[in-house]
Design an enzyme around this catalytic site. Structure first.
Site, PDB file in Angstrom:
ATOM      1  N   HIS A 135      48.750  34.226  47.690  1.00  0.00           N
ATOM      2  CA  HIS A 135      47.415  34.814  47.540  1.00  0.00           C
ATOM      3  C   HIS A 135      46.462  33.801  46.923  1.00  0.00           C
ATOM      4  O   HIS A 135      46.892  32.794  46.350  1.00  0.00           O
ATOM      5  CB  HIS A 135      47.465  36.053  46.631  1.00  0.00           C
ATOM      6  CG  HIS A 135      47.911  37.292  47.339  1.00  0.00           C
ATOM      7  ND1 HIS A 135      49.228  37.666  47.427  1.00  0.00           N
ATOM      8  CD2 HIS A 135      47.205  38.245  48.018  1.00  0.00           C
ATOM      9  CE1 HIS A 135      49.318  38.794  48.115  1.00  0.00           C
ATOM     10  NE2 HIS A 135      48.108  39.163  48.488  1.00  0.00           N
ATOM     11  N   LYS A 139      43.795  36.099  41.975  1.00  0.00           N
ATOM     12  CA  LYS A 139      44.620  37.312  41.866  1.00  0.00           C
ATOM     13  C   LYS A 139      45.267  37.378  40.481  1.00  0.00           C
ATOM     14  O   LYS A 139      45.862  36.410  40.019  1.00  0.00           O
ATOM     15  CB  LYS A 139      45.686  37.328  42.971  1.00  0.00           C
ATOM     16  CG  LYS A 139      46.446  38.633  43.024  1.00  0.00           C
ATOM     17  CD  LYS A 139      47.174  38.816  44.330  1.00  0.00           C
ATOM     18  CE  LYS A 139      47.987  40.100  44.335  1.00  0.00           C
ATOM     19  NZ  LYS A 139      47.173  41.315  44.170  1.00  0.00           N
TER      20      LYS A 139
HETATM   21  N1  LIG Z   1      45.637  47.995  47.998  1.00  0.00           N
HETATM   22  C1  LIG Z   1      45.086  47.045  48.769  1.00  0.00           C
HETATM   23  O1  LIG Z   1      45.109  47.119  50.014  1.00  0.00           O
HETATM   24  C2  LIG Z   1      44.393  45.887  48.113  1.00  0.00           C
HETATM   25  C3  LIG Z   1      43.716  44.927  48.878  1.00  0.00           C
HETATM   26  C4  LIG Z   1      43.014  43.906  48.228  1.00  0.00           C
HETATM   27  C5  LIG Z   1      42.987  43.875  46.846  1.00  0.00           C
HETATM   28  N2  LIG Z   1      43.686  44.800  46.135  1.00  0.00           N
HETATM   29  C6  LIG Z   1      43.617  44.863  44.676  1.00  0.00           C
HETATM   30  O2  LIG Z   1      42.346  45.421  44.337  1.00  0.00           O
HETATM   31  C7  LIG Z   1      41.896  44.893  43.099  1.00  0.00           C
HETATM   32  C8  LIG Z   1      40.502  44.290  43.278  1.00  0.00           C
HETATM   33  O3  LIG Z   1      40.542  43.223  44.201  1.00  0.00           O
HETATM   34  P1  LIG Z   1      39.245  42.309  44.469  1.00  0.00           P
HETATM   35  O4  LIG Z   1      39.749  41.234  45.345  1.00  0.00           O
HETATM   36  O5  LIG Z   1      38.082  43.139  44.888  1.00  0.00           O
HETATM   37  O6  LIG Z   1      38.986  41.737  42.995  1.00  0.00           O
HETATM   38  P2  LIG Z   1      37.631  41.170  42.392  1.00  0.00           P
HETATM   39  O7  LIG Z   1      38.018  40.413  41.158  1.00  0.00           O
HETATM   40  O8  LIG Z   1      36.826  40.465  43.429  1.00  0.00           O
HETATM   41  O9  LIG Z   1      36.826  42.483  41.957  1.00  0.00           O
HETATM   42  C9  LIG Z   1      37.177  43.305  40.876  1.00  0.00           C
HETATM   43  C10 LIG Z   1      35.918  43.950  40.347  1.00  0.00           C
HETATM   44  O10 LIG Z   1      36.264  44.917  39.350  1.00  0.00           O
HETATM   45  C11 LIG Z   1      35.275  44.827  38.335  1.00  0.00           C
HETATM   46  N3  LIG Z   1      35.704  45.468  37.095  1.00  0.00           N
HETATM   47  C12 LIG Z   1      36.279  44.915  36.000  1.00  0.00           C
HETATM   48  N4  LIG Z   1      36.472  45.861  35.056  1.00  0.00           N
HETATM   49  C13 LIG Z   1      35.989  47.020  35.567  1.00  0.00           C
HETATM   50  C14 LIG Z   1      35.892  48.344  35.065  1.00  0.00           C
HETATM   51  N5  LIG Z   1      36.328  48.675  33.836  1.00  0.00           N
HETATM   52  N6  LIG Z   1      35.366  49.301  35.864  1.00  0.00           N
HETATM   53  C15 LIG Z   1      34.925  49.001  37.116  1.00  0.00           C
HETATM   54  N7  LIG Z   1      34.983  47.748  37.630  1.00  0.00           N
HETATM   55  C16 LIG Z   1      35.504  46.783  36.860  1.00  0.00           C
HETATM   56  C17 LIG Z   1      35.026  43.333  38.215  1.00  0.00           C
HETATM   57  O11 LIG Z   1      33.811  43.064  37.490  1.00  0.00           O
HETATM   58  C18 LIG Z   1      34.956  42.935  39.680  1.00  0.00           C
HETATM   59  O12 LIG Z   1      33.651  43.076  40.203  1.00  0.00           O
HETATM   60  C19 LIG Z   1      42.992  43.907  42.662  1.00  0.00           C
HETATM   61  O13 LIG Z   1      43.895  44.591  41.828  1.00  0.00           O
HETATM   62  C20 LIG Z   1      43.674  43.530  43.971  1.00  0.00           C
HETATM   63  O14 LIG Z   1      45.013  43.124  43.779  1.00  0.00           O
HETATM   64  C21 LIG Z   1      44.373  45.793  46.743  1.00  0.00           C
END
Ligand SMILES: NC(=O)c1ccc[n+]([C@@H]2O[C@H](COP(=O)([O-])OP(=O)(O)OC[C@H]3O[C@@H](n4cnc5c(N)ncnc54)[C@H](O)[C@@H]3O)[C@@H](O)[C@H]2O)c1
Length: 238
Positions: A135, A139
């Site tokens: 990844h 991550k």
């Molecule tokens: N299940 C799936 O299919 C899947 C797919 C992609 C990513 N993910 C997971 O989703 C999550 C997010 O991924 P991403 O790539 O968008 O990450 P990212 O870092 O780009 O975005 C995360 C966002 O969450 C925000 N955040 C932090 N604390 C917060 C809070 N208390 N309340 C609300 N928002 C808050 C951050 O400021 C940021 O904007 C990760 O855990 C990733 O592993 C899951």
């Protein structure tokens, strides 16, 4: 549907585009600097919240959604130690919660292939099995939620394997998961069986985040009118 986005990072932005394309309305966007908006009328007007934030913040966000009686589509990984609490809220308080470690159709096809292959390989003990996931460097959790699903499904089928282990195979009964973080890779997962004579591997590679985001929006549509704890097996017909 009226959709609230919780977490407006890479996935939040991608989901917004697809939700708008499919005719939905984004009624609230909550990120780290405006968590007070969970109490806003706009958030409470959502038919569903799609949550992709961080492992540390996810469970509090789910509690806030439950308080506001807004169904949740949860994408964040790395919070699974709180799963019992979430399942209890669904069973005892009638809340709606959809979770998938990976929302892409392709990965869910890959999950099915993994279970099928594991069933076959259970009979061939000359093969050892290990996994690799790659990844992007941003991550926060390792192994990925997708890798954990693959490992757990495999362990259910292959009797000679009992648990997964990060990086190393301490015992023959371990499945080692090698985690690599490089560049901006959206996600690569490989399950590798190896004997003295050959190697069999199955691999899934995401080219971008569109499939993940589309799956999350379709899951949000699926929650409409439903109660309880839901997952991809409820939604997909294979
Ligand atoms: N299940 C799936 O299919 C899947 C797919 C992609 C990513 N993910 C997971 O989703 C999550 C997010 O991924 P991403 O790539 O968008 O990450 P990212 O870092 O780009 O975005 C995360 C966002 O969450 C925000 N955040 C932090 N604390 C917060 C809070 N208390 N309340 C609300 N928002 C808050 C951050 O400021 C940021 O904007 C990760 O855990 C990733 O592993 C899951």
């Amino acid at each position: 549907m009226n959709i609230a986005l919780i977490g407006y990072g890479k996935m939040g932005h991608e989901i917004e585009k697809i939700a708008l394309d499919r005719g939905h309305k984004i009624v609230a966007i909550i990120d780290v600097n405006n968590v007070a908006d969970f109490d806003s009328p706009a958030f409470k007007s959502a038919d569903v919240a799609i949550e992709f934030s961080t492992p540390d913040s996810a469970i509090n966000n789910y509690r806030k959604c439950f308080e506001a009686n807004v169904p949740v589509v949860a994408g964040t990984t790395g919070w699974l130690e709180h799963m019992d609490e979430v399942k209890k809220a669904c069973a005892k308080q009638g809340k709606t919660f959809f979770y998938a470690s990976n929302y892409s159709l392709g990965v869910n096809i890959f999950f099915t292939m993994n279970k099928y292959l594991a069933k076959i390989m259970n009979n061939y003990s000359d093969y050892d099995v290990k996994m690799e996931e790659i990844h992007h460097i941003h991550k926060l959790d390792a192994p990925s939620g997708t890798a954990i699903t693959l490992a757990e499904d495999l362990i259910k089928e292959v009797d000679r394997k009992e648990r997964w282990n990060l990086e190393v195979e301490e015992k023959k009964t371990d499945v080692a998961i090698h985690c690599i973080r490089e560049g901006e890779v959206p996600g690569i997962h490989e399950v590798i069986y190896e004997s003295e004579v050959d190697v069999i591997s199955i691999k899934h590679e995401s080219k971008n985040r569109k499939g993940l985001a589309l799956g999350a929006v379709i899951a949000a549509e699926f929650t409409n009118g439903k109660k309880g704890f839901l997952g991809m097996n409820d939604m997909l017909n294979f």
